[in-house]
Motif scaffolding. Sequence first.
Motif, short mmCIF file in Angstrom:
data_model
loop_
_atom_site.label_atom_id
_atom_site.label_comp_id
_atom_site.label_asym_id
_atom_site.label_seq_id
_atom_site.Cartn_x
_atom_site.Cartn_y
_atom_site.Cartn_z
N LYS A 114 1.35 5.93 -10.50
CA LYS A 114 0.83 4.56 -10.63
C LYS A 114 1.45 3.65 -9.56
O LYS A 114 0.76 2.81 -8.97
CB LYS A 114 1.15 4.02 -12.02
N HIS A 115 2.74 3.84 -9.33
CA HIS A 115 3.40 3.02 -8.32
C HIS A 115 2.87 3.36 -6.93
O HIS A 115 2.65 2.47 -6.09
CB HIS A 115 4.92 3.26 -8.36
N ALA A 116 2.61 4.64 -6.68
CA ALA A 116 2.06 5.07 -5.39
C ALA A 116 0.69 4.46 -5.16
O ALA A 116 0.37 3.97 -4.06
CB ALA A 116 1.98 6.59 -5.33
N VAL A 117 -0.16 4.47 -6.20
CA VAL A 117 -1.49 3.87 -6.10
C VAL A 117 -1.37 2.38 -5.81
O VAL A 117 -2.11 1.82 -4.99
CB VAL A 117 -2.28 4.10 -7.40
N LYS A 118 -0.41 1.74 -6.45
CA LYS A 118 -0.22 0.30 -6.28
C LYS A 118 0.11 -0.05 -4.83
O LYS A 118 -0.51 -0.93 -4.24
CB LYS A 118 0.89 -0.19 -7.20
N ILE A 119 1.10 0.64 -4.27
CA ILE A 119 1.49 0.28 -2.91
C ILE A 119 0.46 0.74 -1.87
O ILE A 119 0.28 0.09 -0.84
CB ILE A 119 2.90 0.83 -2.56
N LEU A 120 -0.25 1.82 -2.16
CA LEU A 120 -1.32 2.24 -1.26
C LEU A 120 -2.47 1.23 -1.28
O LEU A 120 -3.04 0.89 -0.24
CB LEU A 120 -1.82 3.63 -1.65
N ASN A 121 -2.81 0.75 -2.46
CA ASN A 121 -3.87 -0.26 -2.58
C ASN A 121 -3.49 -1.56 -1.88
O ASN A 121 -4.32 -2.23 -1.28
CB ASN A 121 -4.19 -0.53 -4.04
N GLU A 122 -2.21 -1.90 -1.96
CA GLU A 122 -1.74 -3.17 -1.40
C GLU A 122 -1.67 -3.14 0.12
O GLU A 122 -1.95 -4.14 0.77
CB GLU A 122 -0.35 -3.51 -1.96
N HIS A 123 -1.32 -2.00 0.68
CA HIS A 123 -0.96 -1.98 2.10
C HIS A 123 -1.79 -1.05 2.97
O HIS A 123 -1.58 -1.01 4.18
CB HIS A 123 0.53 -1.58 2.24
N ASN A 124 -2.72 -0.32 2.40
CA ASN A 124 -3.46 0.66 3.20
C ASN A 124 -4.95 0.40 3.12
O ASN A 124 -5.60 0.70 2.10
CB ASN A 124 -3.13 2.08 2.72
N LYS A 125 -5.51 -0.12 4.21
CA LYS A 125 -6.93 -0.49 4.21
C LYS A 125 -7.84 0.72 4.16
O LYS A 125 -9.03 0.59 3.87
CB LYS A 125 -7.24 -1.34 5.45
N TYR A 126 -7.31 1.91 4.48
CA TYR A 126 -8.14 3.12 4.48
C TYR A 126 -8.09 3.87 3.14
O TYR A 126 -8.74 4.88 2.99
CB TYR A 126 -7.68 4.07 5.59
N PHE A 127 -7.30 3.36 2.19
CA PHE A 127 -7.10 4.12 0.96
C PHE A 127 -8.21 3.87 -0.05
O PHE A 127 -8.65 4.78 -0.75
CB PHE A 127 -5.74 3.75 0.35
#
Length: 245
Positions: free
Chosen positions: A231-244
């Motif tokens: 869940k934490h990984a999804v959170k930071i990927l959603n916040e900072h990765n425009k390709y995710f």
Amino acid sequence: INFRDKANNQLQKIRNFKKDYAKNLEKLSNLEKQLLDYDDSLTTIRKKASLKLIELLLVELNDMGMNNSVIKIIFNKIESKNRLGFINFPLIGRDQCEFLVSLNKGLEPVTLGRVASGGEMSRIMRSFKKVFSYKDDKESVVFDEIDSGISGDASIAVAEKLSQLAIDKQIICITHLPQIAARADVHFIIRKDINDEQTSASVNKINDRQSKIDIIASLTDGENVSEEGRKHAVKILNEHNKYFN
């Protein structure tokens, strides 16, 4: 006749040797004075530029949580003479620069190698690369374990700075921090295996969404990835990765 003329010229050179030698020494002396003036002018320009460099480096370091940093650049002249006693002038001038740094309040600046921990050195070198990036024609920059010795707010600040640098450069970053890894456009995982007393390394591209989540989560949880870690990984990927997304 030709032999006589050549011999006569050589004889005149021998007779005038001391006089010509003195004239040549005088020319060299005058040239040395001119070069000293040029060298001093170059030092003045460099000292002026060093103040701007310090200013830019401190901005970068402050942004990464190193708010008490002090940087000094000391200029020394390389003293070297040739066999005739004249000063040697390297093509880049005689200046020898030394960087002195203090990263903690109240401490006197000392040489970089004596003051910086691994994490601090990583951030200092990243600051140099950021400041000089506009002058550097290299399209790719490699950061090997820039996250060494940092965590928390410092790691977030470093991740942000790397993202800014990646606007104009291709950044290849080897990291163990999810805050930094999550911002990458493309992910690779490096594994080291030992089989039959032989060590081998492999590099594999991570293509699918779930694998990226698991890998980012493993940087926090280790091999046994938890749902909370995902869940934490999804959170930071959603916040900072425009390709995710």
